[in-house]
Design an enzyme around this catalytic site. Structure first.
Site, mmCIF file in Angstrom:
data_model
loop_
_atom_site.group_PDB
_atom_site.id
_atom_site.type_symbol
_atom_site.label_atom_id
_atom_site.label_comp_id
_atom_site.label_asym_id
_atom_site.label_seq_id
_atom_site.Cartn_x
_atom_site.Cartn_y
_atom_site.Cartn_z
ATOM 1 N N HIS A 187 13.726 -21.013 -2.605
ATOM 2 C CA HIS A 187 12.303 -21.272 -2.380
ATOM 3 C C HIS A 187 11.716 -22.136 -3.492
ATOM 4 C CE1 HIS A 187 10.962 -18.199 -5.397
ATOM 5 N NE2 HIS A 187 12.041 -17.548 -5.009
ATOM 6 N N ASP A 242 8.288 -22.257 -3.873
ATOM 7 C CA ASP A 242 7.015 -21.677 -4.307
ATOM 8 C C ASP A 242 7.213 -20.759 -5.506
ATOM 9 O OD1 ASP A 242 8.379 -19.997 -2.407
ATOM 10 O OD2 ASP A 242 6.604 -18.715 -2.306
ATOM 11 N N ASP A 256 12.691 -18.346 -11.612
ATOM 12 C CA ASP A 256 12.455 -17.870 -10.248
ATOM 13 C C ASP A 256 11.706 -18.921 -9.447
ATOM 14 O OD1 ASP A 256 12.312 -16.263 -8.035
ATOM 15 O OD2 ASP A 256 10.809 -14.908 -8.844
ATOM 16 N N GLU A 290 8.442 -17.673 0.002
ATOM 17 C CA GLU A 290 9.179 -16.471 -0.394
ATOM 18 C C GLU A 290 8.323 -15.539 -1.242
ATOM 19 O OE1 GLU A 290 11.812 -13.696 -2.406
ATOM 20 O OE2 GLU A 290 10.483 -15.150 -3.355
ATOM 21 N N GLU A 291 7.477 -16.106 -2.088
ATOM 22 C CA GLU A 291 6.644 -15.286 -2.974
ATOM 23 C C GLU A 291 5.368 -14.803 -2.280
ATOM 24 O OE1 GLU A 291 7.835 -14.254 -5.557
ATOM 25 O OE2 GLU A 291 9.039 -15.730 -6.618
ATOM 26 N N GLU A 317 18.359 -16.461 -6.078
ATOM 27 C CA GLU A 317 17.456 -15.571 -6.811
ATOM 28 C C GLU A 317 18.050 -15.220 -8.177
ATOM 29 O OE1 GLU A 317 14.472 -14.709 -6.218
ATOM 30 O OE2 GLU A 317 14.275 -15.385 -4.131
ATOM 31 N N HIS A 354 8.181 -13.923 -13.230
ATOM 32 C CA HIS A 354 6.810 -13.519 -12.904
ATOM 33 C C HIS A 354 5.978 -13.220 -14.156
ATOM 34 C CE1 HIS A 354 7.554 -12.320 -8.408
ATOM 35 N NE2 HIS A 354 8.281 -13.361 -8.781
#
Length: 380
Positions: free
Chosen positions: A66, A68, A99, A133-134, A162, A348
């Site tokens: 992903h 995003d 990520d 995805e997020e 991931e 994150h």
């Protein structure tokens, strides 16, 4: 200068906060097109997806990921601007470095190197990339898989980028994930004055024994690949804010992370039986976030083990712990799925970063997996 770090820097400076793609997929698509990939952009509602494929034959090796990223949080709390890729002491800082734009860069460069060495490789190489995805994961990978399934286009092996690693890149490979089942529960009572409890019906008091039982029950004992199923209350609320009012209803959100020992339907039946046993008046809405999946053996696990040992010199640990990933949408098609990516220590977080040497190694691991599976040059 490092090619893979240059690609990663290009991706980081694009502010692709979910569901925005900010041109990441266009950049990737242009590079893949130059390598002979057919590029399909699949836009569903607010989500941009890319399906890119080189070759028409099976088997299909698919890189899944992903573009995003999660929001930055307070920018003033970052040591460096989150969308300005910055090198510090061997690490590259920026939102999405771990990520999972680091993996995307490694996928791109590994594919370029492989195709140049093996232009007539076996089977096909594909990229399934989303910008959802997020976020709510409604219009991303799951919609692309629906499209592929409708035209009977199958993925043989899906490598999800991931951040699976714990202490050093490749020390952990996720060869499966637990299922996720969530519930929004409303327990009904009768609002009233706290001084006259006989005229009210307190849903907090009524629901507490049931929630306690749900939290203490042994749902299963797990198995060789999965830990036992877990139950966690994530949100709970009741009351008007006043101290002298018995609440009229209680709302509770909870989640199961479950193994292959149980099905989601079995969990629903068991949980509702407990609520019924305590004679609660309630409404409940269930959300099936994803089924558990497992790739316990086969060529793909062998290829991942081979790649890590070849590049890093140690054997990875196979685990199914952690949250969900988009692998849950791919595995039900029959594909073998593994997750291999950077160290997840800062994902994150404020000041997200990745060790640049790790991304170099990850690139080599991805290329080694392609070589293992799509050529005859590696002997098992």
């Amino acid at each position: 200068m490092s090619q893979v770090i240059d690609v990663l820097k290009d991706l980081i400076q694009r502010q692709s906060v979910t569901p925005e793609d900010a041109g990441c997929q266009e950049m990737m698509g242009d590079a893949l097109n130059a390598l002979g990939f057919n590029i399909e952009s699949m836009v569903f509602e607010d989500t941009t997806n890319m399906w890119a494929r080189r070759g028409t034959q099976d088997p299909v090796f698919c890189f899944a990921g992903h573009t995003d990223v999660v929001p930055t949080g307070p920018i003033t709390s970052w040591k460096t601007p989150p969308f300005v890729p910055t090198e510090l002491d061997g690490y590259l800082h920026g939102r999405g470095t771990a990520d999972m734009k680091g993996s995307l860069a490694a996928m791109m460069v590994a594919t370029e190197r492989f195709v140049k060495k093996h232009p007539d490789h076996k089977g096909s190489i594909a990229f399934l990339i989303t910008s959802d995805e997020e976020g709510p994961f409604i219009n991303g990978t799951t919609r692309v898989i629906d499209t592929l399934e409708a035209r009977n286009e199958k993925i043989t092996w899906a490598l999800v980028g991931e951040p699976s690693s714990t202490d050093k890149v490749g020390d952990v490979i996720k060869n499966g994930r637990r299922g996720s089942l969530s519930a929004d529960l409303t327990v009904k009572g009768i609002q009233g004055h706290v001084a006259y409890p006989h005229l009210a019906k307190n849903p907090v008091h009524l629901a507490s024994p049931a929630l306690t039982e749900l939290s203490q029950i042994e749902w299963d004992q797990g198995n060789e690949f999965f830990p036992p199923t877990s139950f966690q209350v994530s949100n709970i609320h009741a009351g008007t804010g006043a101290t002298n009012v018995v609440p009229g209803e209680l709302t509770v959100q909870f989640n199961f992370r479950y193994s292959t020992e149980l099905t989601a339907d079995e969990l629903v039946k068991k949980a509702e039986a407990i609520l019924d046993k305590h004679q609660l008046e309630y409404d409940i809405d269930w959300t099936y976030n994803g089924l558990p999946f497992l790739t316990d053996s086969g060529d793909f696990v062998k290829a991942a083990n081979y790649a890590v040992e070849k590049v890093a010199g140690y054997k990875p640990q196979l685990l199914t712990t952690g949250g969900t990933s988009d692998g849950r949408f791919i595995a039900p098609t029959g594909a073998q799925v593994v997750e291999l990516g950077p160290v997840n220590a800062t994902i994150h977080q404020i000041d997200e970063c990745v060790k640049m040497a790790d991304i170099e190694q990850l690139t080599d691991m991805y290329e080694a997996m392609l070589t293992y599976l799509l050529t005859d040059s590696v002997k098992a």
